[in-house]
Design a protein around this motif. Structure first.
Motif, short mmCIF file in Angstrom:
data_model
loop_
_atom_site.label_atom_id
_atom_site.label_comp_id
_atom_site.label_asym_id
_atom_site.label_seq_id
_atom_site.Cartn_x
_atom_site.Cartn_y
_atom_site.Cartn_z
N THR A 48 4.89 1.44 -8.49
CA THR A 48 3.99 1.02 -9.56
C THR A 48 3.31 2.20 -10.26
O THR A 48 2.94 3.19 -9.63
N ARG A 49 3.19 2.09 -11.55
CA ARG A 49 2.44 3.04 -12.37
C ARG A 49 1.38 2.28 -13.14
O ARG A 49 1.57 1.11 -13.47
N TRP A 50 0.29 2.98 -13.46
CA TRP A 50 -0.82 2.34 -14.17
C TRP A 50 -0.88 2.86 -15.60
O TRP A 50 -1.14 4.02 -15.84
N ALA B 114 17.91 7.58 4.07
CA ALA B 114 17.19 8.85 3.95
C ALA B 114 16.44 8.87 2.62
O ALA B 114 17.04 8.70 1.57
N GLU B 115 15.14 9.07 2.70
CA GLU B 115 14.29 9.08 1.50
C GLU B 115 14.11 10.49 0.97
O GLU B 115 13.93 11.42 1.76
N GLY B 116 14.11 10.65 -0.34
CA GLY B 116 13.72 11.92 -0.93
C GLY B 116 14.82 12.97 -0.95
O GLY B 116 14.55 14.16 -0.83
N GLU C 103 -5.04 -8.38 -4.11
CA GLU C 103 -4.81 -8.98 -5.43
C GLU C 103 -3.78 -8.17 -6.21
O GLU C 103 -2.91 -8.71 -6.88
N PHE C 104 -3.92 -6.85 -6.11
CA PHE C 104 -2.99 -5.95 -6.79
C PHE C 104 -1.55 -6.21 -6.32
O PHE C 104 -0.64 -6.39 -7.13
N GLU C 105 -1.37 -6.29 -5.02
CA GLU C 105 -0.01 -6.47 -4.50
C GLU C 105 0.57 -7.84 -4.85
O GLU C 105 1.77 -7.97 -5.06
N ASP D 47 8.76 2.03 6.41
CA ASP D 47 8.71 3.15 5.49
C ASP D 47 8.16 4.39 6.22
O ASP D 47 7.43 4.25 7.18
N ASN D 48 8.53 5.55 5.72
CA ASN D 48 8.00 6.82 6.27
C ASN D 48 8.22 6.90 7.78
O ASN D 48 7.35 7.35 8.51
N PHE D 49 9.39 6.48 8.21
CA PHE D 49 9.66 6.42 9.65
C PHE D 49 9.73 7.81 10.27
O PHE D 49 10.41 8.69 9.74
P1 C2E Z 1 6.81 5.39 -0.75
O1 C2E Z 1 6.84 3.92 -0.62
O2 C2E Z 1 7.22 6.19 0.44
O3 C2E Z 1 7.74 5.70 -2.01
C1 C2E Z 1 8.52 6.86 -2.14
C2 C2E Z 1 7.85 7.90 -3.01
O4 C2E Z 1 8.65 9.07 -3.02
C3 C2E Z 1 7.72 7.48 -4.48
O5 C2E Z 1 6.56 8.11 -5.01
C4 C2E Z 1 8.98 8.11 -5.09
O6 C2E Z 1 8.89 8.33 -6.48
C5 C2E Z 1 9.03 9.41 -4.34
N1 C2E Z 1 10.37 9.99 -4.29
C6 C2E Z 1 11.57 9.36 -4.21
N2 C2E Z 1 12.58 10.24 -4.19
C7 C2E Z 1 12.03 11.47 -4.26
C8 C2E Z 1 12.55 12.80 -4.28
O7 C2E Z 1 13.76 13.04 -4.24
N3 C2E Z 1 11.64 13.82 -4.36
C9 C2E Z 1 10.30 13.59 -4.41
N4 C2E Z 1 9.48 14.65 -4.48
N5 C2E Z 1 9.76 12.35 -4.39
C10 C2E Z 1 10.62 11.31 -4.31
P2 C2E Z 1 5.49 7.33 -5.90
O8 C2E Z 1 6.15 6.40 -6.85
O9 C2E Z 1 4.55 8.36 -6.44
O10 C2E Z 1 4.73 6.44 -4.83
C11 C2E Z 1 3.96 7.03 -3.81
C12 C2E Z 1 3.52 6.04 -2.78
O11 C2E Z 1 2.60 5.10 -3.34
C13 C2E Z 1 4.67 5.19 -2.22
O12 C2E Z 1 5.33 5.88 -1.20
C14 C2E Z 1 3.92 3.97 -1.73
O13 C2E Z 1 3.38 4.19 -0.45
C15 C2E Z 1 2.78 3.86 -2.72
N6 C2E Z 1 3.10 2.83 -3.73
C16 C2E Z 1 3.78 2.92 -4.89
N7 C2E Z 1 3.84 1.73 -5.52
C17 C2E Z 1 3.19 0.84 -4.73
C18 C2E Z 1 2.90 -0.57 -4.81
O14 C2E Z 1 3.29 -1.28 -5.74
N8 C2E Z 1 2.17 -1.11 -3.77
C19 C2E Z 1 1.75 -0.36 -2.72
N9 C2E Z 1 1.04 -0.98 -1.76
N10 C2E Z 1 1.99 0.95 -2.61
C20 C2E Z 1 2.71 1.54 -3.60
#
Ligand code: C2E
Ligand code: MG
Ligand code: MG
Length: 282
Positions: A62-64, A236-238, A89-91, A180-182
């Protein structure tokens, strides 16, 4: 004189604190208005199966769109929402937006897979998550099997028996559950057995380490083996550079998410990207 200086000093400190609280409260109220006025925009980041060359899920991020002039990232607003119950509420709003968008893609045969939505520990533990989900599926007319929920390992580690029950009920509905983030929480693995989890997302810090000298490849390998042996899907994330990709593939993990493949995209951007992705082979 010294006394009055001391006193001023004390007041200065308390002023700072008051100011900080004030800013927090202002932000809280501003965010409440943002929820009410629907100022949030959801982005989608593909999760790709390299073996089948398919997008098997889209993570909703999500972005604002604040004051229509800047797109703020989660790090600028999630923690404020999470300090209060406003995150719930946001979620609910995000769940609704995401499921409605997915249903539209399904109807138009644009993208027919699943979405994965991040859910906070607050919503899981103190919100009525089961009802939120039932309600969302109903208004979007979406089959439960197309929705997956992501919980941070640190939140799942400390869940109560009641919450365990909620997770199992969600799983029975057909909802996918993902950790997530395991690996970041240094947790006991007990909950993996008890929570009907279907997917592990290896924390980005481990994937980052793969290009460093003191690589955590052994840990990454162990997480992949653990997941596979338990019949879970492991991703694998990231992933940012090809070498990370090669290492995880060598260790039998073929599911990836990262900037190297695709950044989070808005609706239109994703539709364009997906059209060309379907013509492309990795
Ligand atoms: P997350 O759920 O672990 O999401 C992965 C984050 O890593 C995302 O950042 C994504 O853009 C970023 N990412 C993915 N691939 C790469 C990569 O190759 N390199 C780098 N540097 N980053 C990568 P984002 O979008 O800034 O979100 C950050 C955190 O904010 C998320 O981590 C999640 O915990 C939270 N978030 C985002 N949207 C929501 C939402 O709608 N609800 C809730 N509760 N949390 C959210
Ligand atoms: Mg996530
Ligand atoms: Mg993550």
């Amino acid at each position: 004189h010294a006394k009055s200086k001391g006193k001023n000093h004390f007041e200065f400190f308390s002023d700072e604190m008051t100011k900080k609280l004030d800013t927090q409260t202002k932000m809280e109220n501003r965010l409440l208005k943002a929820i009410k006025d629907d100022e949030f925009i959801i982005h989608f980041q593909p999760e790709i199966n390299l073996k089948t060359n398919e997008v098997f899920a889209l993570e909703v991020l999500t972005r604002w769109n604040k004051d229509n002039n800047e797109l703020l990232m989660p790090e600028d607003f999630i923690s404020n929402l999470d300090n209060t119950n406003n995150i719930i509420e946001f979620e609910k709003l995000i769940l609704k937006k995401a499921c409605l968008q997915l249903k539209q893609w399904h109807n138009n045969k644009i993208y027919e897979g699943i979405i994965s939505v991040n859910i906070s520990g607050k919503h899981l533990e103190h919100g009525n998550l089961y009802n939120s989900i039932k309600h969302t599926l109903k208004i979007s007319n979406l089959d439960a099997k197309y929705l997956e929920l992501e919980f941070s390992e640190s939140d799942v580690m400390k869940i109560s028996t009641k919450t365990l029950f909620t997770l199992n009920n969600l799983s029975l509905l057909g909802i996918g559950l993902s950790i997530d983030n395991f690996g970041k929480g240094f947790s006991s693995f007990n909950y993996l057995r008890e929570c009907s989890i279907s997917k592990l997302k290896i924390d980005k810090s481990y994937i980052d380490s793969l290009i460093q000298e003191d690589s955590d490849e052994d840990i990454v390998k162990s997480i992949i083996d653990l997941g596979i042996n338990m019949g879970l899907s492991v991703i694998a994330e990231g992933i940012e550079v090809p070498i990370q990709d090669e290492i995880i593939k060598k260790n039998s993990c073929t599911k990836v998410q990262g900037y190297f493949y695709a950044k989070p995209m808005n609706t239109i951007e994703f539709e364009d990207w997906y059209k060309s992705f379907k013509q492309l082979k990795y």
